[in-house]
Scaffold this active site. Structure first.
Site, PDB file in Angstrom:
ATOM      1  N   SER A 132      27.299 -28.193  79.457  1.00 21.35           N
ATOM      2  CA  SER A 132      28.327 -28.663  78.510  1.00 21.35           C
ATOM      3  C   SER A 132      29.045 -29.874  79.091  1.00 21.35           C
ATOM      4  O   SER A 132      29.193 -29.988  80.317  1.00 21.35           O
ATOM      5  CB  SER A 132      29.361 -27.561  78.277  1.00 21.35           C
ATOM      6  N   TYR A 145      35.165 -20.880  81.864  1.00 22.40           N
ATOM      7  CA  TYR A 145      34.061 -21.483  81.094  1.00 22.40           C
ATOM      8  C   TYR A 145      33.723 -22.855  81.673  1.00 22.40           C
ATOM      9  O   TYR A 145      32.564 -23.135  81.995  1.00 22.40           O
ATOM     10  CB  TYR A 145      34.425 -21.596  79.604  1.00 22.40           C
TER      11      TYR A 145
HETATM   12  N1  LIG Z   1      28.900 -24.670  70.527  1.00 26.72           N
HETATM   13  C1  LIG Z   1      29.385 -25.611  71.328  1.00 26.72           C
HETATM   14  O1  LIG Z   1      30.297 -26.364  70.938  1.00 26.72           O
HETATM   15  C2  LIG Z   1      28.835 -25.794  72.709  1.00 26.72           C
HETATM   16  C3  LIG Z   1      29.221 -26.936  73.419  1.00 26.72           C
HETATM   17  C4  LIG Z   1      28.717 -27.150  74.700  1.00 26.72           C
HETATM   18  C5  LIG Z   1      27.834 -26.230  75.247  1.00 26.72           C
HETATM   19  N2  LIG Z   1      27.473 -25.115  74.541  1.00 26.72           N
HETATM   20  C6  LIG Z   1      26.556 -24.164  75.190  1.00 26.72           C
HETATM   21  O2  LIG Z   1      25.437 -23.951  74.365  1.00 26.72           O
HETATM   22  C7  LIG Z   1      24.888 -22.673  74.653  1.00 26.72           C
HETATM   23  C8  LIG Z   1      24.603 -21.965  73.330  1.00 26.72           C
HETATM   24  O3  LIG Z   1      25.844 -21.657  72.707  1.00 26.72           O
HETATM   25  P1  LIG Z   1      26.034 -21.660  71.124  1.00 26.72           P
HETATM   26  O4  LIG Z   1      27.069 -22.644  70.821  1.00 26.72           O
HETATM   27  O5  LIG Z   1      24.722 -21.736  70.461  1.00 26.72           O
HETATM   28  O6  LIG Z   1      26.733 -20.221  70.946  1.00 26.72           O
HETATM   29  P2  LIG Z   1      26.277 -18.888  70.238  1.00 26.72           P
HETATM   30  O7  LIG Z   1      25.845 -19.136  68.845  1.00 26.72           O
HETATM   31  O8  LIG Z   1      27.383 -17.944  70.500  1.00 26.72           O
HETATM   32  O9  LIG Z   1      24.957 -18.429  71.067  1.00 26.72           O
HETATM   33  C9  LIG Z   1      25.033 -17.818  72.304  1.00 26.72           C
HETATM   34  C10 LIG Z   1      23.716 -17.127  72.576  1.00 26.72           C
HETATM   35  O10 LIG Z   1      23.797 -16.566  73.900  1.00 26.72           O
HETATM   36  C11 LIG Z   1      23.371 -15.223  73.842  1.00 26.72           C
HETATM   37  N3  LIG Z   1      24.099 -14.445  74.841  1.00 26.72           N
HETATM   38  C12 LIG Z   1      25.428 -14.466  75.105  1.00 26.72           C
HETATM   39  N4  LIG Z   1      25.723 -13.598  76.078  1.00 26.72           N
HETATM   40  C13 LIG Z   1      24.554 -13.022  76.440  1.00 26.72           C
HETATM   41  C14 LIG Z   1      24.200 -12.022  77.385  1.00 26.72           C
HETATM   42  N5  LIG Z   1      25.117 -11.434  78.178  1.00 26.72           N
HETATM   43  N6  LIG Z   1      22.898 -11.674  77.500  1.00 26.72           N
HETATM   44  C15 LIG Z   1      21.953 -12.239  76.706  1.00 26.72           C
HETATM   45  N7  LIG Z   1      22.225 -13.184  75.798  1.00 26.72           N
HETATM   46  C16 LIG Z   1      23.514 -13.568  75.660  1.00 26.72           C
HETATM   47  C17 LIG Z   1      23.717 -14.748  72.428  1.00 26.72           C
HETATM   48  O11 LIG Z   1      22.844 -13.701  72.053  1.00 26.72           O
HETATM   49  P3  LIG Z   1      23.300 -12.161  71.854  1.00 26.72           P
HETATM   50  O12 LIG Z   1      24.727 -12.145  71.411  1.00 26.72           O
HETATM   51  O13 LIG Z   1      22.331 -11.622  70.838  1.00 26.72           O
HETATM   52  O14 LIG Z   1      23.104 -11.557  73.195  1.00 26.72           O
HETATM   53  C18 LIG Z   1      23.400 -15.997  71.614  1.00 26.72           C
HETATM   54  O15 LIG Z   1      22.045 -16.021  71.261  1.00 26.72           O
HETATM   55  C19 LIG Z   1      25.900 -21.939  75.537  1.00 26.72           C
HETATM   56  O16 LIG Z   1      25.468 -21.967  76.874  1.00 26.72           O
HETATM   57  C20 LIG Z   1      27.160 -22.786  75.384  1.00 26.72           C
HETATM   58  O17 LIG Z   1      27.985 -22.719  76.525  1.00 26.72           O
HETATM   59  C21 LIG Z   1      27.949 -24.873  73.278  1.00 26.72           C
END
Ligand SMILES: NC(=O)c1ccc[n+]([C@@H]2O[C@H](COP(=O)([O-])OP(=O)(O)OC[C@H]3O[C@@H](n4cnc5c(N)ncnc54)[C@H](OP(=O)(O)O)[C@@H]3O)[C@@H](O)[C@H]2O)c1
Length: 238
Positions: A132, A145
Site C-alpha cells: 500500500s 496497518y
Molecule cells: N482497498 C484499498 O483502498 C487498499 C489500498 C491499499 C492497499 N490495499 C491492500 O489490498 C489488499 C486487498 O484488500 P481489499 O481492498 O481487496 O480488501 P478486501 O475486499 O477486504 O479483501 C481482503 C481479502 O483478504 C482476505 N483475508 C483477510 N484476512 C484473512 C485471513 N486472516 N486469512 C485469509 N484471508 C484473509 C479476505 O478473505 P476472507 O475474509 O474470505 O478470509 C479477502 O479476500 C490488502 O492487502 C490491502 O491492505 C487495499
C-alpha cells in the site's frame, strides 16, 4: 496454461484479479476464509478456478493447503498475496493491532517464504504482494496497518535482493495501491477512490511487465512521491 494462486480472492482486489487472470487463460487457485464465496466463484468458472479455504494467520495449515493446491493445479508460475486487514484504531486496541500483524506480517511472511522456496526449487516464478502507499509513512489512525505495509515493502525488497544475487529467474513485484473501492476502504472523507476494475487492470499490466514496484494509479504515485518528501516535523502535525 499458466498457473497462478491468489491469496485473499473472496472479495475486492484479489477477487477482481483472480477473475482477470482466469479470463487470460490462467488456471487460478483462489483462497480465503469464506468458503461459500470461493464455491460461488468456482461454480461460475469451474474449469479455471481451484479452491482452498484457510486463514493465513494459521501458518501450519497455510503451508499444508498451499502444498495441496499446487499439487492439484499441477504447478505454480505466479502467486499474489492480496489478503490483508486494516482498521481504524484510535484507541490502540491491542486485539486490532495483533490481528493486523498476524495477518499482514506473520501470514504474509509465511506465504512469501513458502513461495520463494518453491520457485527456487524450479528456478523460476513470479511473486506479487499487494502492499500500500500507506506503507510509506506512519498513521495515527491505524498505526499497525501502515507499519505492516512498510514491513511488506521492505520484506519484498529483501526478497528481490536475494533472488537477484542468485541470478534466478524469479521476479518480485510490489504493488502499492492508493484507495480502492473495496470492503476495506470504508469511512468518511476518502478521496480519489478508484473502482476495483480499474485498479485490477493496472495491477495485471504491472504483473505482465514484471515491474519491481508499481503505484496504482499514477495519480497515487504522485501522492507517494510527495508523502516521502514531507519532513517529519510537518508530518507529525498533519
Ligand atoms: N482497498 C484499498 O483502498 C487498499 C489500498 C491499499 C492497499 N490495499 C491492500 O489490498 C489488499 C486487498 O484488500 P481489499 O481492498 O481487496 O480488501 P478486501 O475486499 O477486504 O479483501 C481482503 C481479502 O483478504 C482476505 N483475508 C483477510 N484476512 C484473512 C485471513 N486472516 N486469512 C485469509 N484471508 C484473509 C479476505 O478473505 P476472507 O475474509 O474470505 O478470509 C479477502 O479476500 C490488502 O492487502 C490491502 O491492505 C487495499
Amino acid at each position: 496454461m499458466k498457473k497462478a494462486i491468489v491469496i485473499g480472492a473472496t472479495s475486492g482486489i484479489g477477487k477482481g484479479l483472480a477473475k482477470l487472470l482466469a479470463d487470460n487463460d490462467y488456471k487460478v487457485g483462489i483462497t480465503g476464509r469464506r468458503t461459500e464465496l470461493l464455491e460461488l466463484m468456482k461454480s461460475e468458472n469451474p474449469n479455471s478456478f481451484f479452491i482452498q479455504t484457510f486463514d493465513v494467520t494459521d501458518t501450519k495449515t497455510t503451508v499444508e493447503k498451499l502444498e495441496e493446491l499446487t499439487a492439484e493445479m499441477g504447478g505454480l508460475d505466479l502467486l499474489v498475496i492480496s489478503s490483508g486487514t486494516g482498521e481504524i484504531n484510535n484507541e490502540l486496541d491491542f486485539e486490532i493491532e495483533k490481528r493486523t500483524i498476524d495477518t499482514n506480517v506473520v501470514g504474509f511472511t509465511c506465504i512469501a517464504d513458502w513461495t520463494i522456496k518453491y520457485f527456487e526449487k524450479q528456478n523460476y516464478g513470479h511473486f506479487v504482494g499487494i502492499s500500500s502507499i500507506g506503507g510509506l509513512r506512519g498513521s495515527r489512525q491505524s498505526p499497525s496497518y501502515n507499519a505492516s505495509k512498510a514491513y511488506q515493502i521492505n520484506y519484498m525488497e529483501g526478497l528481490r535482493q536475494k533472488v537477484t544475487c542468485r541470478k534466478e529467474q524469479i521476479f518480485i513485484t510490489d504493488i502499492r495501491p492508493g484507495l480502492v473501492d473495496t470492503e476495506m476502504a470504508k469511512g468518511e472523507g476518502l478521496f480519489w477512490v478508484m473502482p476495483v476494475n480499474k485498479a485490477v487492470r493496472q495491477i495485471f499490466r504491472a504483473i505482465n511487465k514484471k515491474r519491481k514496484v508499481a503505484c496504482v494509479t499514477k495519480r497515487w504515485g504522485l501522492i507517494a512521491t510527495v508523502l516521502k518528501l514531507i519532513p517529519g516535523t510537518v508530518y507529525n502535525r498533519m
